[in-house]
Scaffold this active site. Structure first.
Site, PDB file in Angstrom:
ATOM      1  N   HIS A 122     -29.261  46.571 -27.421  1.00 42.91           N
ATOM      2  CA  HIS A 122     -27.621  46.242 -27.251  1.00 42.91           C
ATOM      3  C   HIS A 122     -26.888  47.308 -28.048  1.00 42.91           C
ATOM      4  O   HIS A 122     -25.786  47.739 -27.459  1.00 42.91           O
ATOM      5  CB  HIS A 122     -27.067  44.972 -27.515  1.00 42.91           C
ATOM      6  CG  HIS A 122     -27.826  43.334 -26.464  1.00 42.91           C
ATOM      7  ND1 HIS A 122     -28.501  43.419 -26.184  1.00 42.91           N
ATOM      8  CD2 HIS A 122     -27.388  43.397 -25.415  1.00 42.91           C
ATOM      9  CE1 HIS A 122     -29.070  42.588 -25.402  1.00 42.91           C
ATOM     10  NE2 HIS A 122     -27.478  42.874 -24.539  1.00 42.91           N
TER      11      HIS A 122
ATOM     12  N   ARG B 280     -18.881  40.707 -21.785  1.00 39.01           N
ATOM     13  CA  ARG B 280     -20.174  40.054 -22.756  1.00 39.01           C
ATOM     14  C   ARG B 280     -18.985  39.234 -23.817  1.00 39.01           C
ATOM     15  O   ARG B 280     -19.227  40.607 -24.641  1.00 39.01           O
ATOM     16  CB  ARG B 280     -21.157  41.791 -23.208  1.00 39.01           C
ATOM     17  CG  ARG B 280     -22.053  41.141 -22.640  1.00 39.01           C
ATOM     18  CD  ARG B 280     -22.524  42.791 -22.783  1.00 39.01           C
ATOM     19  NE  ARG B 280     -24.045  43.307 -22.195  1.00 39.01           N
ATOM     20  CZ  ARG B 280     -23.928  44.575 -21.761  1.00 39.01           C
ATOM     21  NH1 ARG B 280     -23.067  45.330 -21.031  1.00 39.01           N
ATOM     22  NH2 ARG B 280     -25.233  44.732 -20.651  1.00 39.01           N
TER      23      ARG B 280
ATOM     24  N   ARG C 174     -18.523  35.894 -19.164  1.00 40.22           N
ATOM     25  CA  ARG C 174     -20.220  35.407 -19.443  1.00 40.22           C
ATOM     26  C   ARG C 174     -19.974  35.180 -20.139  1.00 40.22           C
ATOM     27  O   ARG C 174     -19.539  35.547 -21.154  1.00 40.22           O
ATOM     28  CB  ARG C 174     -21.153  36.730 -19.261  1.00 40.22           C
ATOM     29  CG  ARG C 174     -22.228  36.251 -19.744  1.00 40.22           C
ATOM     30  CD  ARG C 174     -23.868  36.789 -19.570  1.00 40.22           C
ATOM     31  NE  ARG C 174     -23.100  37.727 -21.458  1.00 40.22           N
ATOM     32  CZ  ARG C 174     -23.934  38.716 -21.133  1.00 40.22           C
ATOM     33  NH1 ARG C 174     -25.384  38.771 -20.524  1.00 40.22           N
ATOM     34  NH2 ARG C 174     -24.366  39.458 -22.599  1.00 40.22           N
TER      35      ARG C 174
ATOM     36  N   GLU D 229     -32.384  36.732 -14.870  1.00 41.90           N
ATOM     37  CA  GLU D 229     -32.935  37.499 -15.988  1.00 41.90           C
ATOM     38  C   GLU D 229     -34.660  36.983 -16.717  1.00 41.90           C
ATOM     39  O   GLU D 229     -35.218  37.909 -17.149  1.00 41.90           O
ATOM     40  CB  GLU D 229     -32.171  37.907 -17.061  1.00 41.90           C
ATOM     41  CG  GLU D 229     -30.844  37.805 -17.132  1.00 41.90           C
ATOM     42  CD  GLU D 229     -29.911  37.430 -18.721  1.00 41.90           C
ATOM     43  OE1 GLU D 229     -29.557  38.598 -18.539  1.00 41.90           O
ATOM     44  OE2 GLU D 229     -29.443  36.715 -19.161  1.00 41.90           O
TER      45      GLU D 229
ATOM     46  N   ASN E 115     -31.570  44.403 -17.636  1.00 43.54           N
ATOM     47  CA  ASN E 115     -32.465  45.111 -19.004  1.00 43.54           C
ATOM     48  C   ASN E 115     -33.346  43.744 -19.281  1.00 43.54           C
ATOM     49  O   ASN E 115     -34.132  44.383 -20.228  1.00 43.54           O
ATOM     50  CB  ASN E 115     -31.146  44.934 -19.871  1.00 43.54           C
ATOM     51  CG  ASN E 115     -30.154  45.845 -19.310  1.00 43.54           C
ATOM     52  OD1 ASN E 115     -30.829  46.687 -18.576  1.00 43.54           O
ATOM     53  ND2 ASN E 115     -28.734  45.770 -20.233  1.00 43.54           N
ATOM     54  N   ASP E 116     -32.809  42.141 -18.751  1.00 49.59           N
ATOM     55  CA  ASP E 116     -33.474  42.000 -19.651  1.00 49.59           C
ATOM     56  C   ASP E 116     -34.462  40.338 -18.346  1.00 49.59           C
ATOM     57  O   ASP E 116     -36.343  40.267 -18.981  1.00 49.59           O
ATOM     58  CB  ASP E 116     -33.020  39.914 -20.023  1.00 49.59           C
ATOM     59  CG  ASP E 116     -32.446  39.869 -21.183  1.00 49.59           C
ATOM     60  OD1 ASP E 116     -32.904  40.321 -21.712  1.00 49.59           O
ATOM     61  OD2 ASP E 116     -31.011  39.953 -21.817  1.00 49.59           O
TER      62      ASP E 116
ATOM     63  N   ARG F 201     -37.025  44.806 -25.469  1.00 49.77           N
ATOM     64  CA  ARG F 201     -36.455  46.036 -24.862  1.00 49.77           C
ATOM     65  C   ARG F 201     -35.999  46.525 -26.114  1.00 49.77           C
ATOM     66  O   ARG F 201     -35.272  48.204 -26.341  1.00 49.77           O
ATOM     67  CB  ARG F 201     -35.207  45.653 -24.186  1.00 49.77           C
ATOM     68  CG  ARG F 201     -33.766  44.073 -25.099  1.00 49.77           C
ATOM     69  CD  ARG F 201     -33.550  44.269 -23.802  1.00 49.77           C
ATOM     70  NE  ARG F 201     -31.728  44.285 -23.750  1.00 49.77           N
ATOM     71  CZ  ARG F 201     -30.883  43.854 -23.056  1.00 49.77           C
ATOM     72  NH1 ARG F 201     -31.118  42.147 -22.471  1.00 49.77           N
ATOM     73  NH2 ARG F 201     -29.409  44.562 -23.013  1.00 49.77           N
TER      74      ARG F 201
ATOM     75  N   CYS G 169     -25.911  44.113 -13.235  1.00 43.06           N
ATOM     76  CA  CYS G 169     -25.354  44.232 -13.779  1.00 43.06           C
ATOM     77  C   CYS G 169     -25.751  44.966 -15.346  1.00 43.06           C
ATOM     78  O   CYS G 169     -25.601  45.219 -15.916  1.00 43.06           O
ATOM     79  CB  CYS G 169     -24.797  42.886 -14.017  1.00 43.06           C
ATOM     80  SG  CYS G 169     -25.286  41.871 -15.469  1.00 43.06           S
TER      81      CYS G 169
END
Ligand code: PEP
Ligand code: MG
Length: 589
Positions: free
Chosen positions: A201, A308, A345, A448, A471-472, A482, A519
């Protein structure tokens, strides 16, 4: 001497500037420049803080009980001596007078210099005195808080007001995602960290700032010295300290080229994203705060695909934002988007996004033994029903001001969706009873976790739309943390298993007539645009700064040529090679 350090490129472009070394624990110290007239005031604040701490230490000493161990009084004496040491005071003053740093920044910059000197000492006893200096400086930093100066948020704005200053780049061992947000408003034109992965992140926030960044540059914060000239090559993942004049000139040239390229791409912002064969594509923005809405509009986003919200919840010492504060933030985002849809989200804390800055042990205690597999995202929200209800109510209330969609992170079970739908119904009933307005909201989930991708048909019975968090999805499919640079070479978006999950999710959503978007960071990487389009994707959500580059790719794509490409990619052992050949062939035409 010139020095090259290799890390991972996470945000493109070239930054050249003087290094500001920032210790992880002090990244949230306010960093701003003071103008020439305020220098005396800043020096005065420093002096005052020193006097306050001296008083504090003297009082502590005076209050020691008669039977207290003699070491305690001796320790306080050492701290007093360090505090009154003229070299600490004069060197800190020099940062203020010479570089126009605010007092807090000057003090922490000087601490970095001293810490390094202590680390290099041969004598173990002296080396250990570093902790004492740190404690004294911490006390002074605490004393400075509340002694005037600009508030941290406002501080960084317009930070480079006075002429003739060199640009600055930040070098840190690590930066917590929440602290990264501070840097969004800061003076730094690029940054380097020792740790972190491409989709950690911290890296994501760096990309959202659209400044060159390299993470996972292992020893950078040890090898680079305060004030060194540093080149950050955010395309190649290379950091060069003290570059030779020839290297510097080469990078300055590249910097100018990339600025020209940016300006050229920016001109595409109002052009609709349509392929050569007339297929429209939706380009949405990922935002981390309501203030990012302006950047999204400026970049030509046609909505927000991912807000986010967890960043609103971070670094607040347990004082989480209540319903009204959240409502204000969501409404501001909705209004900033001027009628375009905003996908909010629900909070995604845990894993590498703890609420507070934490040590590994504290992280485990709070979020489980393995935070990425623990109480994270929707799991955390469902375990905090009161907090969750406040967030749902705040989002619903914001929906009275524009188009709002609710997005649920890290869904792995149908029950997580149904429990949320129940909570949402409860929130709506309450608002109705209270006579508070809200609009229609669609509910969607993030895909995810491989389990969710594998049962997408069932999930689609419950939700209006889907957003794929690559990403996840990559992290959980490949069992690669990650945020861990030690395994980052194995974090592979091209892995056939990842592509397989992506294709089947997009295909099934499209067949069921549900809106589907990506996304994760793949959406903003032009290397994947054609593959995702070949899979049928027509909605991409990314940092505003990436939109123009992706749009350019789309404008040059003919979807009729993509079927064969996808067939080849899906059976290849090395799909990346296929796309490389495809792009080379297209460039040759
Ligand atoms: C993702 O996982 O791809 C995503 C977009 O969510 P985040 O990066 O915030 O975990
Ligand atoms: Mg995610």
């Amino acid at each position: 001497m010139s020095l090259q350090i290799f890390g991972m490129p996470v945000s493109r472009g070239v930054a050249i500037g003087r290094a500001v070394l920032v210790a992880s624990s002090r990244v949230d110290v306010a960093h701003y420049f003071v103008d020439a007239e305020s220098i005396a005031l800043e020096v005065q604040r420093l002096r005052q803080a020193r006097d306050e701490v001296a008083f504090e230490l003297e009082s502590l000493k005076g209050e020691l009980p008669a039977d207290a161990p003699a070491e305690l009084a001796a320790l306080l004496d050492v701290h007093l001596m360090l505090l009154r040491d003229e070299t600490l005071a004069s060197a800190t003053r020099a940062w203020i007078e010479g570089r126009h740093y605010n007092a807090e920044w000057a003090l922490s910059a000087q601490l970095e210099v001293l810490a390094r000197q202590f680390d290099e000492m041969d004598d173990e006893y002296l080396r250990e005195r570093k902790a004492d200096v740190e404690q004294v400086v911490e006390r002074m930093l605490r004393a400075l808080v509340g002694s005037g100066g600009l508030p941290a948020g406002a501080s960084a704005h317009g930070a480079r007001d006075f002429a003739g200053e060199d640009p600055l780049v930040m070098v840190a061992s690590d930066v917590a995602p929440a602290d990264m947000l501070q840097f969004k408003r800061s003076v730094f034109t690029g940054f380097v960290t020792d740790v972190g992965g491409r989709t950690s992140h911290t890296a994501i926030v760096a990309r959202s700032m659209d400044i060159p960044a390299v993470v996972g540059a292992r020893e950078a914060s040890r090898l680079i010295r305060q004030d060194d000239w540093v080149v950050i090559d955010g395309d190649a993942g290379v950091v060069i300290a003290n570059p030779s004049p020839i290297i510097l000139e080469e990078y300055r040239f590249r910097q100018r080229q990339s600025e020209l390229e940016r300006a050229r791409l920016h001109r595409l912002r109002h052009k609709p994203a349509v392929t050569l064969d007339g297929q429209p594509v939706e380009l949405l923005a990922n935002i981390e705060s309501q203030e990012d809405g302006a950047a999204a509009i400026d970049a030509g986003a046609v909505g927000v695909g991912l807000f986010r919200t967890e960043f609103l919840f971070m670094n607040r010492d347990g004082d989480l934002p209540g319903e009204d504060e959240q409502f204000d933030a969501y409404r501001a985002a909705v209004q900033a988007m001027r009628g375009l849809p905003v996908t909010i989200r629900t909070v995604d804390v845990g894993a590498d996004k703890p609420l507070e800055r934490m040590t590994a042990n504290e992280l485990r205690h709070e979020y489980g033994l393995n935070p990425a597999l623990g109480l994270r995202a929707i799991r955390w929200s469902l375990s905090e029903p009161e907090m969750f209800k406040q967030q749902l109510r705040a989002i619903l209330r914001a929906s009275a001001f524009g188009k709002v969609r609710i997005l649920l992170p890290m869904i792995a079970q149908i029950s997580e969706i149904t429990l949320t739908l129940d909570a949402l119904k409860l929130a709506k009933d309450e608002l109705n009873q209270e006579g508070i307005a809200f609009g229609q909201v669609q509910v969607g989930v993030m895909i995810e976790v491989p389990a969710a991708a594998l049962m997408i048909d069932r999930i689609l019975r419950y939700v209006d739309f889907v957003s794929i968090g690559t990403n996840d999805l990559i992290q959980y499919t490949l069992a690669i943390d990650r945020a861990d640079e030690a395994v980052s070479h194995l974090y592979d978006p091209w892995h056939p298993a990842v592509l397989h999950l992506l294709r089947q999710t997009i295909k099934q959503c499209t067949a069921a007539g549900r809106h589907v978007s990506v996304c994760g960071e793949m959406a903003g990487d032009p290397a994947f645009t054609e593959v995702l389009m070949a899979m049928g994707l027509r909605s991409f959500s990314m940092h505003p700064g990436r939109i123009a580059a992706i749009k350019q790719r789309i404008l040059r794509t003919d979807t009729r040529q993509l079927d064969a490409l996808l067939d080849d990619i899906m059976v290849a052992d090395m799909p990346e090679d296929i796309i490389r050949q495809h792009l080379a062939a297209r460039a040759a035409h």
